[in-house]
Design a protein around this motif. Structure first.
Motif, short mmCIF file in Angstrom:
data_model
loop_
_atom_site.label_atom_id
_atom_site.label_comp_id
_atom_site.label_asym_id
_atom_site.label_seq_id
_atom_site.Cartn_x
_atom_site.Cartn_y
_atom_site.Cartn_z
N PHE A 106 -9.86 59.70 -72.20
CA PHE A 106 -7.96 60.54 -72.44
C PHE A 106 -7.78 61.77 -71.79
O PHE A 106 -6.92 61.82 -70.64
CB PHE A 106 -7.14 60.61 -73.48
N THR A 107 -8.34 62.76 -72.23
CA THR A 107 -8.49 64.39 -72.13
C THR A 107 -8.84 64.97 -70.37
O THR A 107 -8.33 64.90 -69.83
CB THR A 107 -9.17 65.27 -72.60
N SER A 108 -9.66 63.63 -69.81
CA SER A 108 -10.54 64.34 -68.61
C SER A 108 -8.93 63.18 -66.88
O SER A 108 -8.81 64.00 -66.26
CB SER A 108 -11.73 63.63 -68.40
N ALA A 109 -8.73 62.24 -67.87
CA ALA A 109 -7.92 61.37 -66.53
C ALA A 109 -6.59 62.79 -66.69
O ALA A 109 -6.03 61.81 -65.83
CB ALA A 109 -7.77 60.45 -67.28
N TYR A 110 -6.20 62.14 -67.69
CA TYR A 110 -4.62 63.08 -67.91
C TYR A 110 -4.16 64.33 -67.20
O TYR A 110 -3.90 65.04 -66.78
CB TYR A 110 -4.24 63.52 -69.13
N TYR A 111 -5.78 65.52 -67.46
CA TYR A 111 -5.94 66.92 -66.78
C TYR A 111 -6.46 66.43 -65.25
O TYR A 111 -5.66 67.28 -64.88
CB TYR A 111 -6.92 66.99 -67.46
N GLY A 112 -6.80 65.03 -65.02
CA GLY A 112 -6.75 64.93 -62.94
C GLY A 112 -5.63 64.56 -62.82
O GLY A 112 -5.28 65.12 -61.45
N LEU A 113 -4.87 63.69 -63.33
CA LEU A 113 -3.66 63.13 -62.85
C LEU A 113 -1.85 64.87 -63.01
O LEU A 113 -1.56 64.79 -62.14
CB LEU A 113 -3.01 62.44 -63.72
N ARG A 114 -2.43 65.68 -64.05
CA ARG A 114 -1.36 66.65 -63.91
C ARG A 114 -1.56 68.00 -64.63
O ARG A 114 -0.89 68.67 -64.38
CB ARG A 114 -0.37 66.11 -65.51
N GLY A 115 -3.06 68.43 -64.02
CA GLY A 115 -3.34 69.57 -64.09
C GLY A 115 -3.07 70.67 -65.24
O GLY A 115 -3.21 70.01 -65.76
N ASP A 116 -2.82 71.19 -64.55
CA ASP A 116 -2.14 73.02 -66.10
C ASP A 116 -0.70 72.14 -66.88
O ASP A 116 -0.67 72.50 -68.10
CB ASP A 116 -1.82 73.75 -64.82
N ARG A 117 -0.03 70.89 -66.20
CA ARG A 117 0.78 70.76 -67.25
C ARG A 117 0.06 69.67 -68.25
O ARG A 117 0.77 69.47 -69.50
CB ARG A 117 1.08 69.46 -66.62
N ILE A 118 -1.04 69.31 -68.76
CA ILE A 118 -1.80 69.16 -69.83
C ILE A 118 -0.82 69.74 -70.53
O ILE A 118 -1.22 69.44 -71.83
CB ILE A 118 -2.84 68.91 -69.15
N PHE A 119 -0.71 71.25 -70.67
CA PHE A 119 -1.05 72.15 -72.01
C PHE A 119 0.40 71.80 -72.61
O PHE A 119 0.32 73.08 -73.64
CB PHE A 119 -1.28 73.62 -71.44
N GLU A 120 1.10 71.67 -71.66
CA GLU A 120 2.68 71.68 -71.85
C GLU A 120 2.84 70.00 -72.69
O GLU A 120 3.72 69.65 -73.38
CB GLU A 120 3.41 71.61 -71.46
N GLU A 121 2.37 68.73 -71.99
CA GLU A 121 2.79 67.37 -72.66
C GLU A 121 1.21 66.91 -73.67
O GLU A 121 1.97 65.74 -74.06
CB GLU A 121 3.03 67.19 -70.99
N PHE A 122 0.61 67.19 -73.00
CA PHE A 122 -0.39 65.88 -73.81
C PHE A 122 -0.77 66.11 -75.47
O PHE A 122 -0.83 65.06 -75.82
CB PHE A 122 -2.54 66.67 -73.21
N GLU A 123 -0.48 67.26 -75.44
CA GLU A 123 -0.27 67.49 -77.76
C GLU A 123 0.80 66.00 -77.82
O GLU A 123 0.25 65.28 -78.80
CB GLU A 123 -0.34 68.00 -78.15
N GLU A 124 1.69 66.05 -77.06
CA GLU A 124 2.69 65.18 -77.97
C GLU A 124 2.77 64.47 -77.16
O GLU A 124 2.63 63.09 -78.01
CB GLU A 124 4.23 66.12 -77.71
N ARG A 125 2.45 64.05 -76.28
CA ARG A 125 2.19 62.20 -75.67
C ARG A 125 0.70 61.82 -76.05
O ARG A 125 1.11 60.38 -76.74
CB ARG A 125 2.62 62.70 -74.62
N PHE A 126 -0.33 62.69 -76.74
CA PHE A 126 -1.01 62.17 -77.23
C PHE A 126 -1.49 62.41 -78.76
O PHE A 126 -1.87 61.81 -79.78
CB PHE A 126 -2.37 61.88 -76.33
N LEU A 127 -2.10 63.52 -78.62
CA LEU A 127 -3.15 64.44 -79.27
C LEU A 127 -2.13 64.05 -81.00
O LEU A 127 -2.98 63.91 -81.96
CB LEU A 127 -3.45 65.46 -79.53
N ARG A 128 -0.83 64.47 -81.36
CA ARG A 128 -0.56 64.35 -81.93
C ARG A 128 0.29 62.80 -82.90
O ARG A 128 1.77 63.13 -83.13
CB ARG A 128 0.46 65.72 -81.93
N LYS A 129 -0.04 61.56 -81.48
CA LYS A 129 0.56 60.75 -81.76
C LYS A 129 -0.23 59.41 -82.82
O LYS A 129 -1.61 59.57 -82.38
CB LYS A 129 1.06 60.12 -80.02
N ASN A 130 0.39 58.57 -83.40
CA ASN A 130 -0.34 57.41 -83.93
C ASN A 130 -0.33 56.42 -83.20
O ASN A 130 -0.10 55.11 -83.58
CB ASN A 130 0.61 57.05 -85.17
N VAL A 131 -1.08 56.86 -82.43
CA VAL A 131 -1.68 55.60 -81.56
C VAL A 131 -2.36 54.71 -82.31
O VAL A 131 -1.77 53.10 -81.55
CB VAL A 131 -3.08 56.51 -80.15
#
Length: 453
Positions: A106-131
């Protein structure tokens, strides 16, 4: 009333039919294979990065725990600067390849797609979400029952749809080729053979399929498809339809009189090339074949047989430094049932056997990959052109504080963590990386520094 019932039946039938068709519509044949098809991914490994420095990252499996831990390493690399022939750059910009399994994908794919935007978006969209809760809700949603009635549509297909919705937004592997992006290798396991199946065009060549058109969400779903809990993700084979020519090493390996590692790998590939033998490829959690994501780096050299050729394939023929960072969120649990006289339950026995096997295999993998690269570096190194290797392991075992290490070991591998657990994982990963003697040696050699030090 009769018309209403008839209408509902038609709607339900339409949903079921569309679900059956959905799977086969995803896989696209490769119209025509040429060597240039495979050169594209090699060019991506070069990018605008230093050709003298080869940086390889590996993200392990382990649910949101692994995703958070690997994300913490990326944050640390973003604030670490080194001096290259291209000037002062962050080490994050110098990553050539990220190989990942399961939660780390999940981390590698999101960074591959979004680059530095991962640091603005990934926590809210995945890490802190009840997936995990959302996935369970998908299964119990009556709308999805008709899809699940199909023998060609399973729980992992539902998961892929959900991942696409919250993270990947219809992205395909073509979108992973953004300028400056590292090569992202998402790994799954072939259920029929137990062999690692990486989502790279080289693997798709065997079955004459077009990786560029394949959804990233489905690759991530395959990489994290824990057997029983989730169903396999299935690929359709178009083998024999694109004019693919196998590499020279494959024919050489098949002639080996002994049952070597190369020969076993060659036989697996040979089966893929025959559509009648392997019309479908059923993929499950990549952690089964390699829970560290490191095996691909070993195979890339060992199967070719010549480290000079292999590093040239990486577009680093003049490499002077190799940095490998293994981000391993493996835990060392102490089960409560081990303290009791009563025999453990069947579920506890099965869970312990599977986890112990993966853990032991992971230890072997670390030793094999480190020893192999150490040998290969010695082979390509000369007095005029010395090559160095720094092998860094970022793991819970390297956490110095006993209480913190125990807390990390108690975090589960599910897809729902508390915010404080996510914070703890991110912080621990950054600290372990910067405290690593191997990493510090690399930074000293490259006049590197971290804003956090």
């Amino acid at each position: 009333m009769r018309n209403l019932i008839l209408t509902m039946c038609v709607v339900c039938l339409s949903l079921a039919i569309s679900a059956c068709a959905n799977l086969t519509a995803v896989d696209k044949p490769l119209s025509s294979w040429t060597p240039e098809v495979d050169h594209r991914f090699r060019d991506q490994m070069a990018g605008d990065r230093s050709t003298e420095l080869l940086v390889l990252l590996a993200f392990s499996g382990g649910g949101t725990r692994a995703a958070s831990f690997s994300y913490g390493v990326l944050k640390a690399l973003a604030t670490t600067e080194i001096t290259t022939e291209n000037g002062l750059r962050s080490l994050l910009q110098e990553i050539d390849v990220i190989s990942s399994v399961s939660g780390g994908s999940f981390t590698s794919a999101y960074y591959g797609l979004r680059g530095d935007r991962i640091f603005e978006e990934f926590e809210e969209r995945f890490l802190r979400k009840n997936v995990e809760g959302a996935l369970i809700g998908q299964v119990f949603n009556p709308i999805n029952w008709f899809r699940l009635l199909s023998s060609t549509y399973g729980r992992s297909d539902l998961a892929a749809r959900y991942y696409d919705k919250i993270l990947f937004n219809n992205a395909t592997f073509a979108d992973l080729k953004r300028p400056g992006a590292p090569l992202v290798v998402i790994n799954a396991t072939d259920l029929a053979t137990g062999a690692r199946f990486p989502f790279i065009q080289l693997s798709f060549d065997f079955i004459c399929a077009d990786l560029d058109q394949y959804p990233v969400s489905r690759a991530v779903a395959a990489s994290s498809a824990v057997p029983v809990a989730l169903s396999p993700i299935t690929l359709k084979s178009f083998a024999g339809s694109c004019g693919y020519e196998p590499p020279a090493w494959l024919g050489e390996a098949l002639k080996d009189e002994r049952s070597t590692y190369r020969k076993i790998a060659a036989r697996d590939i040979e089966d893929y090339l025959d559509q009648e033998k392997r019309p479908w490829v059923h993929l499950v959690d990549g952690g089964i074949s390699d829970n560290l994501g490191l095996r691909g780096y070993y195979n890339s050299v060992s199967l070719v047989g010549d480290p000079h050729l292999a590093f040239d394939e990486f577009r680093h023929s003049d490499v002077r430094q190799i940095l490998i960072i293994s981000v391993n969120s493996r835990v060392l649990p102490k089960p409560d049932w081990a303290l009791e006289r009563a025999a453990p339950s069947l579920a506890q026995v099965v869970g312990s056997i599977s986890s112990d096997q993966i853990d032991r295999y992971s230890i072997d993998t670390l030793n094999i990959v480190f020893s192999a690269y150490k040998k290969w570096v010695e082979q390509v190194s000369t007095p005029e052109h010395p090559v160095t290797l720094d092998f860094v392991e970022v793991s819970f075992e390297s956490v110095r504080d006993d209480a913190e290490r125990q807390a990390l070991n108690n975090i589960g591998t599910n897809f729902h963590l508390k915010d404080e657990q996510v914070d703890q994982l991110i912080s621990a990963a950054r600290n372990v990386l910067h405290e690593s003697p191997e990493f510090q040696a690399f930074l000293e050699r490259n006049s590197g520094r971290s804003d956090e030090q």
